[in-house]
Design an enzyme around this catalytic site. Sequence first.
Site, mmCIF file in Angstrom:
data_model
loop_
_atom_site.group_PDB
_atom_site.id
_atom_site.type_symbol
_atom_site.label_atom_id
_atom_site.label_comp_id
_atom_site.label_asym_id
_atom_site.label_seq_id
_atom_site.Cartn_x
_atom_site.Cartn_y
_atom_site.Cartn_z
ATOM 1 N N GLU A 29 46.331 -44.810 16.106
ATOM 2 C CA GLU A 29 45.226 -44.315 16.934
ATOM 3 C C GLU A 29 45.138 -45.134 18.220
ATOM 4 O OE1 GLU A 29 42.014 -44.799 14.211
ATOM 5 O OE2 GLU A 29 43.014 -43.567 12.711
ATOM 6 N N LEU A 58 43.219 -39.172 14.209
ATOM 7 C CA LEU A 58 42.425 -40.198 13.522
ATOM 8 C C LEU A 58 42.387 -39.834 12.034
ATOM 9 C CD1 LEU A 58 39.106 -41.524 15.024
ATOM 10 C CD2 LEU A 58 39.555 -41.551 12.587
ATOM 11 N N GLU A 60 44.151 -41.722 8.632
ATOM 12 C CA GLU A 60 45.025 -42.824 8.236
ATOM 13 C C GLU A 60 46.064 -42.431 7.196
ATOM 14 O OE1 GLU A 60 41.792 -43.088 8.761
ATOM 15 O OE2 GLU A 60 41.717 -44.505 10.428
ATOM 16 N N PHE A 83 41.788 -50.718 12.418
ATOM 17 C CA PHE A 83 41.115 -51.826 11.743
ATOM 18 C C PHE A 83 41.494 -51.729 10.268
ATOM 19 C CE2 PHE A 83 38.585 -51.324 15.524
ATOM 20 C CZ PHE A 83 38.160 -52.607 15.854
ATOM 21 N N ALA A 84 41.711 -52.882 9.655
ATOM 22 C CA ALA A 84 42.097 -52.872 8.238
ATOM 23 C C ALA A 84 41.053 -52.154 7.386
ATOM 24 C CB ALA A 84 42.293 -54.299 7.734
ATOM 25 N N HIS A 129 34.201 -53.417 10.182
ATOM 26 C CA HIS A 129 35.206 -53.969 11.108
ATOM 27 C C HIS A 129 35.434 -55.443 10.792
ATOM 28 C CE1 HIS A 129 33.732 -50.393 13.243
ATOM 29 N NE2 HIS A 129 34.883 -50.382 13.880
#
Lengths: 327, 346
Positions: A29, A58, A60, A83-84, A129
């Site tokens: 992304e 978007l 995953e 972000f993980a 986040h």
Amino acid sequence: MPEMRMIEAVRAAMSEEMERDERVLVMGEDVGRKGGVFGATDGLYAKFGEARVLDTPLAESGIVGVAIGAALNGLIPIAEIQFADFIHPAFDQIVSEAARTRYRSNGDWSVPLVIRAPFGGGVHGGLYHSQSIEAFYAHVPGLKVVVPSMPADAKGLLKSAIRDPDPVLFLEHKKVYRLVAEEVPDGDHLVPIGPALVRREGTRLSCFAWGLMTHYCLQAAEELAAGGISVEVVDLRSLAPLDRDTILESVRKTGKAMIVHEDNLTGGFGAEVAAIISEHAFDSLDGPVVRVAGPDIPAMPFNTPQEEFFMPNPAKIAEAMRKLAAY
Amino acid sequence: MTARAHDDGPPEHRLLALYHTMVMARAIERRLWVLEHLEQIPPHQPLGPPRDSAGVAKARVGMDSFVCTGLEAVQVAAAAALRPGRDWIVPCPTDLALCLAVGLSPLDVMLAVFGRASDPASGGRQSPGAFGSRAARVVMTSATAGRHVVQAAGIAYASKLLGHDEVTLVCTDERSIQSGDWHEGINFAGAHSLPLIFLIEDRARTDGPVAQHSYGSPVDRAEGYGLAGESIDGSDFDTALAAFGRATERARSQGGGTVIHALAVDLTSKVAGGGLRPPEELEALARQDPIDRTRRRLLEAGVLHAADDEQIQRDCATVVAAAVEEARAAPSPDGPRALDNVFSRG
């Protein structure tokens, strides 16, 4: 050798590997024109074009799934999860698919794939986040999990990950991206995936960490040194595979062991390190194996007092070190 | 439309070979049903596998994960439009006839069914129905619904990026199109105009839970994502062959992807929601049997003769029986070899 921060080292590794091998592409992304939310892919779009620096929907699971397919057909994808915290929709693609493809086909198929994901807290990222996700994935045979703490390692480990024939989850701590700078070797600087690194030699206790916590442990060790307590700090760098030999060698030398991670305590990766030490270095231990970790609450709060409550920091770590040293 | 050697269609010997594959797939499946009843152990059996008089565990035979019956025509038609070893196939566990048509052998199938070390797809690791062959570009998939669809989009993206003249076919049943990965895959394919064909093998086995129903046709969904789409009679070989011809032509001419929604019949006696079909319903369904329909058309067109057909049936039965015996006699993998191939080294 140029001095770089980790974000620049990550970018350099990708750029060099994309120059070296046309099969390498990055996808995720906002990795294209925007250059990624942290700037990790800044400039790659202009240099390599939109087909190899691919902005994805978007979604995953789709990002990792497409990357798996591209890898099956000869490409070497670097998939960025922004972000993980957002990696969880791709859990099945990573665990049941990428990590299992070689195994389930008895070696006929393989998935050379790197998944990069910024992780960790202390940046007011709030619940979504700030997460540390390493324990979920280090549990999975067939998947490598790498967590650099320094810029030179980030470059060398990422280049090794890109050249690895198996899937690698590459976790980059957000707070480390611009925390420190150091000289990073030019060109083919490769750091093998697996070996841990003793960042600071010590004699009274061994402290094991990865990512941001390595820095905090080094700061705490410095503080203890002023009081005459010598602490060894081991940067694990790779959780899967895990360098058991270096862990055990250190514990046999110092007789005491501490593991520090910001993931919550229960079932965190520190438990695995503690179990290995208990099982294989029991006779050398002169104190309990101690874990310093985030509390067992669902995630890291946004507000400052509770974020600080959650995060291990040099002061908390130093206090735990003093207590263990005195045991 | 009749099955015959068109100028632009498969030559007669190819049509006969495709028909032969359909018959072979059915023969394999029929044999598996018998084997299952004879030898399969219930998964919940507390005392472990049954053992022979020497105490050796009997082979476990597992096959209930794949049922190809009723889908043979559409599957071999898909194979006929593809170039084996060049185009990519990302199958689902029902794709027995498809995989046979692109090069997997009855023995390969049986070695997997018995979980043997020499199973070329997985060395006996995967449950039966997980077809795979790197050489034939049949991608080994998992047992999760739809995950492979988005992977197929990645395969097709690589073909496009590398400039390779390749088409990818990905197959699902009618239920897997509810999964998020199916939608993520079709969305990605539409966005990049990928050379990808999505085959939905729909046997309308959705008369059970309401949650399995689709509100809106897959063709409408395809068009919404920027792909071509068509619904076809999946029991009609000629119709399917023509549809795959259009889809592969579209893919090869950079025209993008196609969703082919193939409606077929469930010829098995079990009802999806539980219970068995009444005999009169089964008899009515049997008139839609794609193999019988293909046979009739080939006979009418003079491509197939009755005596040849009988020979094909006998050949298939013989080959399947031999494959079963060879697979049954083949060694199982050693337990500790379970440690192999976790990573590239070791």
